[in-house]
Design a protein around this motif. Structure first.
Motif, PDB file in Angstrom:
ATOM      1  N   ALA A  76       5.170   6.790   3.261  1.00 53.74           N
ATOM      2  CA  ALA A  76       6.117   5.513   3.211  1.00 53.74           C
ATOM      3  C   ALA A  76       5.685   5.088   4.701  1.00 53.74           C
ATOM      4  O   ALA A  76       5.287   5.580   5.727  1.00 53.74           O
ATOM      5  N   VAL A  77       6.279   3.771   4.725  1.00 59.05           N
ATOM      6  CA  VAL A  77       6.315   3.137   6.082  1.00 59.05           C
ATOM      7  C   VAL A  77       7.697   2.626   6.422  1.00 59.05           C
ATOM      8  O   VAL A  77       8.212   1.944   5.503  1.00 59.05           O
TER       9      VAL A  77
ATOM     10  N   LEU B   9      10.482  -1.232  -1.228  1.00 61.47           N
ATOM     11  CA  LEU B   9       9.425  -1.368  -2.191  1.00 61.47           C
ATOM     12  C   LEU B   9       8.762  -0.092  -2.496  1.00 61.47           C
ATOM     13  O   LEU B   9       8.485   0.723  -1.790  1.00 61.47           O
ATOM     14  N   LEU B  10       8.426  -0.205  -3.766  1.00 63.84           N
ATOM     15  CA  LEU B  10       8.034   0.918  -4.443  1.00 63.84           C
ATOM     16  C   LEU B  10       6.380   0.687  -4.539  1.00 63.84           C
ATOM     17  O   LEU B  10       5.776   0.167  -5.717  1.00 63.84           O
TER      18      LEU B  10
ATOM     19  N   SER C 215      10.518  13.634  -1.425  1.00 64.56           N
ATOM     20  CA  SER C 215      10.595  13.106  -2.778  1.00 64.56           C
ATOM     21  C   SER C 215      10.754  11.964  -3.080  1.00 64.56           C
ATOM     22  O   SER C 215      11.670  11.156  -2.527  1.00 64.56           O
ATOM     23  N   VAL C 216      10.223  11.142  -4.108  1.00 68.21           N
ATOM     24  CA  VAL C 216      10.462   9.868  -4.573  1.00 68.21           C
ATOM     25  C   VAL C 216      10.632  10.026  -5.938  1.00 68.21           C
ATOM     26  O   VAL C 216       9.611  10.554  -6.904  1.00 68.21           O
TER      27      VAL C 216
ATOM     28  N   THR D  25       0.722  -1.325  -0.091  1.00 62.99           N
ATOM     29  CA  THR D  25       0.050   0.106  -0.046  1.00 62.99           C
ATOM     30  C   THR D  25       0.990   1.403  -0.115  1.00 62.99           C
ATOM     31  O   THR D  25       0.416   2.460  -0.476  1.00 62.99           O
ATOM     32  N   SER D  26       1.974   1.175   0.359  1.00 58.77           N
ATOM     33  CA  SER D  26       3.119   2.566   0.662  1.00 58.77           C
ATOM     34  C   SER D  26       4.360   2.018   0.029  1.00 58.77           C
ATOM     35  O   SER D  26       4.820   0.778  -0.112  1.00 58.77           O
ATOM     36  N   VAL D  27       5.077   2.826  -0.018  1.00 58.14           N
ATOM     37  CA  VAL D  27       6.626   2.664  -0.154  1.00 58.14           C
ATOM     38  C   VAL D  27       7.053   2.085   1.195  1.00 58.14           C
ATOM     39  O   VAL D  27       6.651   2.779   2.077  1.00 58.14           O
ATOM     40  N   ALA D  28       7.677   1.065   1.142  1.00 58.59           N
ATOM     41  CA  ALA D  28       8.240   0.605   2.512  1.00 58.59           C
ATOM     42  C   ALA D  28       9.695   0.303   2.365  1.00 58.59           C
ATOM     43  O   ALA D  28      10.456  -0.063   1.297  1.00 58.59           O
ATOM     44  N   ILE D  29      10.470   0.612   3.560  1.00 54.66           N
ATOM     45  CA  ILE D  29      11.709   0.529   3.865  1.00 54.66           C
ATOM     46  C   ILE D  29      12.103   0.088   5.283  1.00 54.66           C
ATOM     47  O   ILE D  29      11.202   0.141   6.250  1.00 54.66           O
ATOM     48  N   ASN D  30      13.001  -0.517   5.538  1.00 51.73           N
ATOM     49  CA  ASN D  30      13.498  -0.853   6.749  1.00 51.73           C
ATOM     50  C   ASN D  30      14.200   0.016   7.479  1.00 51.73           C
ATOM     51  O   ASN D  30      14.675   0.998   7.036  1.00 51.73           O
ATOM     52  N   GLU D  31      14.391  -0.205   8.797  1.00 53.62           N
ATOM     53  CA  GLU D  31      15.110   0.873   9.852  1.00 53.62           C
ATOM     54  C   GLU D  31      16.210   1.322   9.192  1.00 53.62           C
ATOM     55  O   GLU D  31      16.756   2.428   9.335  1.00 53.62           O
ATOM     56  N   ASN D  32      17.088   0.235   8.776  1.00 50.67           N
ATOM     57  CA  ASN D  32      18.670   0.488   8.596  1.00 50.67           C
ATOM     58  C   ASN D  32      18.700   1.320   7.207  1.00 50.67           C
ATOM     59  O   ASN D  32      19.389   2.380   7.175  1.00 50.67           O
TER      60      ASN D  32
END
Length: 216
Positions: free
Chosen positions: A180-181, A192-193, A167-168, A126-133
């Protein structure tokens, strides 16, 4: 004597005009809950309410139709406008074609907040997703600026933070104010886009090629 008086009067009345011409050109080109995308002399940035953006312009408040900005100490309401080039011509649509890659996925190089990343296109996210690192590497202060939530992952529920990215960008397609998450831990392994970006552009899949196009 009379000539001197006339020249002085001309100079006196010219001062406000010169000051007006020196004022920065400010536009509101995007609106989000508690934030606005402002363009100051061609420099765009997502600015939260109460914070200052390019040229020291402060976003005082924002709603669905416009924002109140403080420009050089003066507060004024600015309506949402469409950005135009210096020649006032319609901006052209940016397009990008991505061939299916490893594992049958679509991979595309791009950037988040002007920092280079490699995206995995995921229409199921559902969103741009990235991990905390990844978030730390990109300089995203998610614990301060984000809202804590819980998300479901392949390993179960995980703590996460919902944030707004300035910005993406992929290719020439640049989208401002993308939700984003940031997920606690090492998941997802790839950036993840997701649909918070894809819903802001036009896209379709044709014979193993993903075609992306900006919206005007």
């Amino acid at each position: 004597m009379r000539l001197t008086v006339l020249l002085s009067a001309v100079m006196l009345f010219s001062l406000p005009i010169a000051a007006t011409l020196a004022a920065p050109r400010v536009q509101v080109v995007g609106l989000f809950p508690g934030a606005a995308v402002i363009n100051v002399e061609g420099q765009r940035k997502l600015v939260r309410v109460g914070q200052a953006g390019p040229g020291g312009v402060v976003v005082v408040s924002a709603d669905t139709t416009g924002a109140v900005l403080r420009v050089e100490g003066v507060e004024r309401r600015y309506a949402l406008t469409r950005e135009l080039s210096a020649g006032f011509a319609e901006p052209s649509r940016q397009q990008l074609s991505v061939a299916k890659g490893q594992g049958g996925h679509y991979w595309v190089a791009g950037s988040i907040n002007s920092q280079s990343v490699q995206f995995l296109v995921d229409t199921g996210a559902t969103s741009v997703a990235i991990n905390e690192n990844q978030a730390r590497r990109l300089g995203i202060d998610y614990r301060v600026n984000g809202r804590q939530i819980v998300v479901g992952t392949a390993s179960g529920n995980a703590k996460a933070w919902r944030v707004n990215l300035n910005s993406v960008k992929v290719g020439g397609i640049d989208v401002l104010g993308v939700e984003a998450v940031v997920v606690e831990g090492g998941f997802p392994a790839d950036v993840l886009l997701g649909m918070s970006f894809l819903n802001r552009i036009s896209w379709r899949e044709e014979q193993g090629v993903l075609k992306l196009e900006s919206k005007i």
